[in-house]
Design an enzyme around this catalytic site. Structure first.
Site, PDB file in Angstrom:
ATOM      1  N   GLY A  63      77.746 -31.480 -80.422  1.00  0.00           N
ATOM      2  CA  GLY A  63      77.239 -32.080 -81.655  1.00  0.00           C
ATOM      3  C   GLY A  63      75.732 -32.246 -81.603  1.00  0.00           C
TER       4      GLY A  63
ATOM      5  N   ARG B 173      80.871 -52.044 -99.765  1.00  0.00           N
ATOM      6  CA  ARG B 173      81.538 -50.883-100.361  1.00  0.00           C
ATOM      7  C   ARG B 173      83.014 -51.092-100.641  1.00  0.00           C
ATOM      8  NH1 ARG B 173      78.401 -46.433 -96.622  1.00  0.00           N
ATOM      9  NH2 ARG B 173      76.432 -46.812 -97.679  1.00  0.00           N
TER      10      ARG B 173
ATOM     11  N   LEU C 209      73.623 -44.555 -89.534  1.00  0.00           N
ATOM     12  CA  LEU C 209      72.460 -43.912 -88.904  1.00  0.00           C
ATOM     13  C   LEU C 209      71.962 -44.797 -87.766  1.00  0.00           C
ATOM     14  CD1 LEU C 209      70.503 -42.575 -92.030  1.00  0.00           C
ATOM     15  CD2 LEU C 209      72.365 -41.516 -90.763  1.00  0.00           C
TER      16      LEU C 209
HETATM   17  C1  LIG Z   1      76.608 -37.909 -98.302  1.00  0.00           C
HETATM   18  C2  LIG Z   1      76.454 -38.916 -97.208  1.00  0.00           C
HETATM   19  C3  LIG Z   1      75.378 -39.779 -97.201  1.00  0.00           C
HETATM   20  C4  LIG Z   1      75.226 -40.727 -96.186  1.00  0.00           C
HETATM   21  N1  LIG Z   1      74.161 -41.564 -96.213  1.00  0.00           N
HETATM   22  C5  LIG Z   1      74.009 -42.480 -95.217  1.00  0.00           C
HETATM   23  C6  LIG Z   1      72.902 -43.360 -95.208  1.00  0.00           C
HETATM   24  O1  LIG Z   1      72.060 -43.337 -96.092  1.00  0.00           O
HETATM   25  N2  LIG Z   1      72.799 -44.245 -94.193  1.00  0.00           N
HETATM   26  C7  LIG Z   1      73.704 -44.317 -93.177  1.00  0.00           C
HETATM   27  O2  LIG Z   1      73.558 -45.124 -92.272  1.00  0.00           O
HETATM   28  N3  LIG Z   1      74.757 -43.458 -93.161  1.00  0.00           N
HETATM   29  C8  LIG Z   1      74.928 -42.555 -94.142  1.00  0.00           C
HETATM   30  N4  LIG Z   1      76.003 -41.709 -94.125  1.00  0.00           N
HETATM   31  C9  LIG Z   1      76.853 -41.652 -92.928  1.00  0.00           C
HETATM   32  C10 LIG Z   1      76.116 -40.850 -91.838  1.00  0.00           C
HETATM   33  O3  LIG Z   1      75.407 -39.797 -92.421  1.00  0.00           O
HETATM   34  C11 LIG Z   1      77.040 -40.274 -90.787  1.00  0.00           C
HETATM   35  O4  LIG Z   1      77.952 -41.244 -90.352  1.00  0.00           O
HETATM   36  C12 LIG Z   1      76.250 -39.783 -89.591  1.00  0.00           C
HETATM   37  O5  LIG Z   1      75.209 -38.924 -89.992  1.00  0.00           O
HETATM   38  C13 LIG Z   1      77.142 -39.081 -88.581  1.00  0.00           C
HETATM   39  O6  LIG Z   1      76.318 -38.582 -87.558  1.00  0.00           O
HETATM   40  P1  LIG Z   1      76.936 -37.952 -86.255  1.00  0.00           P
HETATM   41  O7  LIG Z   1      75.797 -37.505 -85.425  1.00  0.00           O
HETATM   42  O8  LIG Z   1      77.911 -38.887 -85.663  1.00  0.00           O
HETATM   43  O9  LIG Z   1      77.785 -36.681 -86.774  1.00  0.00           O
HETATM   44  P2  LIG Z   1      77.370 -35.412 -87.675  1.00  0.00           P
HETATM   45  O10 LIG Z   1      76.049 -35.524 -88.278  1.00  0.00           O
HETATM   46  O11 LIG Z   1      78.551 -35.171 -88.557  1.00  0.00           O
HETATM   47  O12 LIG Z   1      77.259 -34.247 -86.628  1.00  0.00           O
HETATM   48  C14 LIG Z   1      78.393 -33.680 -86.023  1.00  0.00           C
HETATM   49  C15 LIG Z   1      77.915 -32.584 -85.094  1.00  0.00           C
HETATM   50  O13 LIG Z   1      79.009 -32.166 -84.298  1.00  0.00           O
HETATM   51  C16 LIG Z   1      79.142 -30.772 -84.344  1.00  0.00           C
HETATM   52  N5  LIG Z   1      80.566 -30.485 -84.155  1.00  0.00           N
HETATM   53  C17 LIG Z   1      81.622 -31.098 -84.734  1.00  0.00           C
HETATM   54  N6  LIG Z   1      82.764 -30.583 -84.250  1.00  0.00           N
HETATM   55  C18 LIG Z   1      82.415 -29.641 -83.357  1.00  0.00           C
HETATM   56  C19 LIG Z   1      83.151 -28.756 -82.521  1.00  0.00           C
HETATM   57  N7  LIG Z   1      84.482 -28.774 -82.492  1.00  0.00           N
HETATM   58  N8  LIG Z   1      82.457 -27.888 -81.754  1.00  0.00           N
HETATM   59  C20 LIG Z   1      81.088 -27.863 -81.770  1.00  0.00           C
HETATM   60  N9  LIG Z   1      80.353 -28.689 -82.517  1.00  0.00           N
HETATM   61  C21 LIG Z   1      81.009 -29.564 -83.293  1.00  0.00           C
HETATM   62  C22 LIG Z   1      78.574 -30.350 -85.660  1.00  0.00           C
HETATM   63  O14 LIG Z   1      78.183 -29.008 -85.593  1.00  0.00           O
HETATM   64  C23 LIG Z   1      77.402 -31.333 -85.782  1.00  0.00           C
HETATM   65  O15 LIG Z   1      76.306 -30.820 -85.059  1.00  0.00           O
HETATM   66  C24 LIG Z   1      76.174 -40.780 -95.150  1.00  0.00           C
HETATM   67  C25 LIG Z   1      77.271 -39.926 -95.158  1.00  0.00           C
HETATM   68  C26 LIG Z   1      77.430 -39.007 -96.191  1.00  0.00           C
HETATM   69  C27 LIG Z   1      78.658 -38.161 -96.213  1.00  0.00           C
END
Ligand SMILES: Cc1cc2nc3c(=O)[nH]c(=O)nc-3n(C[C@H](O)[C@H](O)[C@H](O)COP(=O)(O)OP(=O)(O)OC[C@H]3O[C@@H](n4cnc5c(N)ncnc54)[C@H](O)[C@@H]3O)c2cc1C
Length: 646
Positions: free
Chosen positions: A49, A339, A450
């Site tokens: 990720g 929410r 975030l």
């Molecule tokens: C439209 C939207 C707006 C949002 N706005 C906000 C906001 O303003 N403020 C806030 O706090 N939160 C917000 N959120 C929530 C927040 O964006 C997410 O919870 C957060 O970005 C998730 O980050 P992460 O790094 O955990 O995962 P992600 O950003 O989802 O990254 C997942 C990573 O894992 C990789 N991956 C997944 N499965 C595999 C696999 N099997 N093999 C290889 N790679 C894999 C993907 O390629 C990616 O690189 C928002 C969410 C959405 C949907």
């Protein structure tokens, strides 16, 4: 799956130190073993990720001196779903001098999560929040500033201070660019071996420890194994189980689900978040929903007609015939209630026949007052890109007519169970960001994902993983190890099986049916009957999937049908656990609203006596009854009360 499950041993120790809550993180860090800088390069860590959690973790671990092998399924690490985050990131900086503090952020988050999160973790999150902003500013993240030069803030739901830092409506994108440039620097320095367009399909567990992954190159179809001393999953949430969600289309649960099947407990799968501020669904053709950031509720006013069945255009409904229902029911927090509360209120007014737009599944978010008060220019400056996005999708100009919004699946508070060190029940497997069951309890407050992802990646994991690695040495393992070979063969067999069924239903048709089933029966409101209905159908759907799915294309090529098929198979299994978890939790809390358990005002009614615990599920086989391990929650500081935002 039958409704059976058994109850196993409770989880006694989460590794959080005892003592005053404000000293626990320092205590843990001091108690953790360290790896000498010269020895770090001898350790390899796999990070799956590259979103905000994985990107920040990979960059920081490599900066510390570890050898990192990192993966994402997109063509570039900077395309991770985190890029979509719009509204902002919380931090208890108190730049506004409006009464904020680490303690208040801690309090708001424990209360906002409806007393279903851990105090130790949430306090640590609030402490680290202030460091995140400094880190990102140092990287050059262009946060919005006030005229005087200080970073600007705005408010999000469930709080009465202004603590959300933002970069217009593109906060996630700007933060991710910060993490990505730190990552790129380490890739260039040779400390990170980056594998884009590569999907983890299984976890390699040797002698009870996570030692690697099996992954498929999505361009060539080649399946390979990678070994390491520890594995970090930062693979995001599972909201796409519902088919329609605000998540990126590619977001999926495969990494965490397959790790679950290898022994990692899955916590609170039924805690899913429905965001109140999304563009309503427009028809059956749709494959995705779009979020309109919660930040819009700083200035937009939510209303519906007072009269059921009133179909007049909004500008013809006089002021005294409008119901600004959030301001009416919750005068203290108004449009910025959390929410879960705002979503349920929208559902209630629509159920009463007062919804607007096609099908009556919408409420207005109106900026007329804000435009009059601040002027169009100011509104444009704050929310311009969101207004533009809305207009492109709906062909309606929100400067002229109110936006129409409706709740949609947005975020998942459940995920793999982790201890205070962010380590799962499989030693050596760490889980960060949305992929873990996180610090948000039963409802996440806006702008805190975030914060949590970056706290995990920049600060928590880099400190706690040392403790694990320092407890080596780790036996050298080659990709010819028999467990590695066996896991790889199993992945191969599954891919071949998917391609060989050659049935008569598309992958998408299964995903759509599953999505509708869980939305209708385990969505904004759940009942015993609805959950039993879903639990009766899901096993049939799973059977049908494995006999009737048609996956076109071949194995050794770019094949998005094949990618999707594997992910949908996992969503089906996960949905079953989600419904079972929702059925067993006979209380309402946060986003988990069991209709049988509500106050006379229609608010979620918890049952602290029987359900004040994290539900960590152990996998025992597909369709087999899982084992429930309870982790009791203790509240020494913020004592559980009925949440009130009135
Ligand atoms: C439209 C939207 C707006 C949002 N706005 C906000 C906001 O303003 N403020 C806030 O706090 N939160 C917000 N959120 C929530 C927040 O964006 C997410 O919870 C957060 O970005 C998730 O980050 P992460 O790094 O955990 O995962 P992600 O950003 O989802 O990254 C997942 C990573 O894992 C990789 N991956 C997944 N499965 C595999 C696999 N099997 N093999 C290889 N790679 C894999 C993907 O390629 C990616 O690189 C928002 C969410 C959405 C949907």
């Amino acid at each position: 799956m039958s409704l059976d499950y058994s109850v196993g041993d409770p989880i006694a120790d989460t590794k959080a130190p005892a003592g005053p809550v404000e000293e626990r993180w320092d205590k843990r860090r001091f108690g953790a073993k360290l790896v000498n800088p010269a020895n770090r390069r001898k350790h390899t860590v796999i990070v799956v990720g590259t979103g905000l959690a994985g990107g920040s973790a990979g960059a920081t671990l490599a900066e510390q001196g570890y050898h990192v092998i990192q993966f994402c399924f997109q063509d570039s690490p900077r395309r991770a779903h985190s890029i979509a985050a719009q509204g902002g990131i919380n931090a208890a900086k108190n730049y506004r001098n409006d009464g904020d503090s680490i303690y208040r952020l801690f309090y708001d988050t424990v209360k906002g999560g409806d007393f279903r999160s851990r105090e130790s973790n949430v306090y640590r999150l609030a402490q680290i929040s202030v460091e995140i902003i400094d880190q990102c500013v140092a990287q050059g993240v262009p946060f919005a500033r006030e005229y005087g030069g200080l970073l600007d803030t705005r408010s999000f739901g469930g709080v009465q201070v202004s603590r959300t830092f933002y970069a217009r409506g593109q906060t996630g994108q700007q933060l991710l660019l910060g993490a990505y440039q730190a990552l790129s620097r380490q890739i260039d320095a040779g400390n990170i071996e980056m594998h884009p367009r590569t999907e983890m399909l299984d976890l390699i567990v040797i002698d009870g420890k996570a030692r690697g992954i099996v992954a498929r190159d999505l361009v060539t179809g080649e399946i390979s194994s990678y070994v390491a001393d520890a594995v970090v999953l930062a693979t995001g949430g599972y909201g796409n189980t519902f088919f329609l969600s605000t998540n990126a289309k590619g977001s999926n649960a495969t990494a965490i689900w397959r790790a679950h099947k290898r022994g990692a407990h899955f916590a609170n799968p039924c805690y899913t978040q429905i965001h109140p501020t999304c563009i309503p669904r427009s028809g059956d053709h749709q494959s995705k929903l779009t979020l309109m950031s919660e930040s819009l509720r700083n200035d937009g006013r939510v209303w519906v007609p007072k009269q059921a069945g009133d179909t007049r255009p909004p500008d013809q409904i006089p002021e005294d015939e409008r119901d600004y229902y959030l301001e009416r029911i919750y005068p203290s927090f108004g449009n910025l209630v959390p929410r879960d509360i705002a979503s349920r209120a929208a559902k209630n007014v629509c159920d009463e026949g007062r919804g607007v737009g096609p099908g009556g599944l919408g409420v207005y978010l109106d900026f007329a007052d804000a435009i009059e008060r601040m002027g169009r220019d100011k509104v444009e400056e704050k929310y311009g890109n969101l207004f533009e996005m809305y207009e492109r999708i709906t062909n309606e100009d929100p400067y002229q007519v109110p936006m129409r919004i409706y709740p949609a699946i947005h975020y998942t508070m459940g995920g793999l169970w982790v201890d205070y060190d962010l380590q799962s029940t499989i030693p050596g497997l760490f889980v960060i960001g949305e992929a873990n069951f996180s610090d948000h309890g039963a409802n996440r407050l806006g702008a805190s994902a975030l914060m949590q992802g970056l706290a995990d990646g920049y600060f928590v994991l880099p400190a706690t993983i040392n403790d694990y690695l320092a407890r080596g040495p780790f036996e050298a393992i080659g990709t010819d190890h028999d467990v590695v070979a066996r896991t790889e063969t199993e992945v191969h067999d599954r891919v071949e099986k998917l391609l060989s069924i050659n049935g008569d239903r598309t992958v998408d048709s299964f995903h759509r049916e599953l999505g509708e089933l869980v939305w209708d029966n385990c969505g904004m409101a759940r009942t015993e009957a609805s959950l039993r209905k879903a639990l009766a159908r899901i096993p049939e759907l799973r059977e049908e999937f494995w006999t009737r799915v048609k996956v076109t294309g071949g194995e050794h090529e770019l094949n998005q049908q094949l990618e999707k098929a594997g992910r949908v198979a996992d969503f089906i299994e996960l949905a079953e656990l989600m419904c079972l978890d929702a059925l067993h939790r006979e209380e309402s809390c946060g986003g988990h609203f069991r209709e049988e358990s509500q106050t006379p005002d229609g608010e979620a009614m918890r049952d602290d006596e029987n359900f004040s615990y994290v539900a960590a599920w152990e996998f025992t086989g597909v369709g087999e009854p899982p084992v429930l391990h309870k982790e009791a929650l203790e509240f020494e500081y913020v004592h559980p009360t009925q949440r009130s935002y009135a």
